[in-house]
Design a protein around this motif. Structure first.
Motif, PDB file in Angstrom:
ATOM      1  N   UNK A 112       0.819  -1.208   0.000  1.00  0.00           N
ATOM      2  CA  UNK A 112       0.000   0.000   0.000  1.00  0.00           C
ATOM      3  C   UNK A 112       0.856   1.263   0.000  1.00  0.00           C
ATOM      4  N   UNK A 113       1.972   1.224   0.721  1.00  0.00           N
ATOM      5  CA  UNK A 113       2.865   2.391   0.758  1.00  0.00           C
ATOM      6  C   UNK A 113       3.440   2.676  -0.627  1.00  0.00           C
ATOM      7  N   UNK A 114       3.804   1.610  -1.337  1.00  0.00           N
ATOM      8  CA  UNK A 114       4.321   1.805  -2.696  1.00  0.00           C
ATOM      9  C   UNK A 114       3.215   2.304  -3.630  1.00  0.00           C
ATOM     10  N   UNK A 115       2.006   1.808  -3.412  1.00  0.00           N
ATOM     11  CA  UNK A 115       0.882   2.270  -4.222  1.00  0.00           C
ATOM     12  C   UNK A 115       0.631   3.757  -4.003  1.00  0.00           C
ATOM     13  N   UNK A 116       0.656   4.172  -2.750  1.00  0.00           N
ATOM     14  CA  UNK A 116       0.436   5.581  -2.439  1.00  0.00           C
ATOM     15  C   UNK A 116       1.535   6.453  -3.046  1.00  0.00           C
ATOM     16  N   UNK A 117       2.756   5.977  -2.953  1.00  0.00           N
ATOM     17  CA  UNK A 117       3.898   6.732  -3.502  1.00  0.00           C
ATOM     18  C   UNK A 117       3.769   6.892  -5.010  1.00  0.00           C
TER      19      UNK A 117
END
Length: 304
Positions: free
Chosen positions: A91-96
């Motif tokens: 999810x963090x990579x998706x948000x980034x």
């Protein structure tokens, strides 16, 4: 473009049938046949870089699933490593990368294990009792926090038992026993109620959640909206397979006694107890109703 994890699993396989292949990126260990874009992804690997540029929605179906009689040395840590930390890393990579919406296929185990003697579960409850449910509940909470911080919409879907053509485990075993005409001792288990969801109804809801504006930052419970007792379940399995229902009227109290004697209380509780979900919030918020009846789902499942 949509990215999907868990595409080779039971839910993911059905979801792919409903998605335009040219608009789909698969995130997983192995590519599959078809005109799909693919990137290597291992949910248990905390160090990996994904190229999610251009992805608008990510549907996260992959997980370390619930295992009966889990013999892991430390189950909670193993579930957390994949279902909590792995999900948050994704999810963090998706948000980034600017992904607009992250859809998390969770589990009703976040709510708990049973509704025997109480009202059905609702989307506001959170009381997991086993390591799998705890890991999913923690992932939900951290996803919602990340979504607020990163301005990424989070959608959480909690299904109960999912069934359909190709289903395995207890549902498939029971369907086969009914097909063979064995006299099963379940006729008297007719006071409990259990919510189920066919994979076809679940996938339909996932598709709605991909685009519906009202789905943003919501938790949804899902079912076929037709709960069954164990006796009704066996009767319907017999009907869709064109078999006679030879179920015998063994009192539920005898099952409870056997469960206590043989240390199988949890197994018996699932057989004679209730687990119901209230999908009112889902239906009203999304103007959605399950497109397939429970009998439709059982008919498809009879092809196992």
């Amino acid at each position: 473009m949509i990215a999907i994890t868990g595409y080779s699993g039971f839910v993911g396989t059905e979801l792919l049938k409903k998605i335009n292949t040219e608009e789909c990126l698969l995130l997983g260990r192995k590519p599959i046949l078809g005109n799909y874009k693919h990137q290597y992804f291992d949910l248990s690997n905390p160090v990996q870089d994904l190229d999610l540029n251009g992805i608008k929605v990510l549907v996260h179906c992959a997980a370390r699933v619930h295992i009966m009689d889990d013999n892991s040395a430390n189950p909670i840590d193993e579930f957390r490593a994949v279902n909590t930390k792995g999900t948050l890393n994704l999810a963090a990579q998706a948000a980034e990368a600017g992904v607009k919406r992250f859809i998390f296929v969770s589990t009703i185990k976040v709510n708990g294990e049973s509704t025997t003697g109480r009202t059905p579960f609702n989307e506001q409850e959170n009381a997991p009792e086993d390591p799998y449910g705890v890991s999913k509940a923690e992932a939900e909470q951290q996803l919602l926090a990340l979504g607020q911080q990163a301005d990424m919409e989070i959608v959480i879907i909690r299904p109960p038992l999912v069934y359909g053509e190709g289903v395995k485990a207890n549902f498939a075993s029971l369907m086969r026993l009914v097909n063979k005409g064995f006299p099963l001792p379940f006729r008297a288990i007719n006071k409990n109620k259990r919510s189920l969801v066919s994979v076809y109804n679940l996938v339909d809801l996932i598709k709605i959640c991909v685009e519906h504006p009202a789905a943003a930052n919501q938790v949804f419970l899902v079912s076929d909206d037709h709960d069954l007792s164990t006796a009704e379940m066996v009767q319907l399995m017999a009907k869709v397979q064109g078999k006679s229902n030879w179920a015998l009227p063994v009192p539920p109290a005898l099952f409870s006694l056997a469960g206590a004697i043989f240390g199988k209380k949890q197994v018996v509780d699932r057989l004679i107890g209730s687990l119901q979900v209230d999908i009112t919030h889902t239906k009203i918020t999304l103007n959605w109703a399950p497109p397939y009846s429970v009998e439709d789902g059982f008919k498809f499942s009879a092809k196992i």
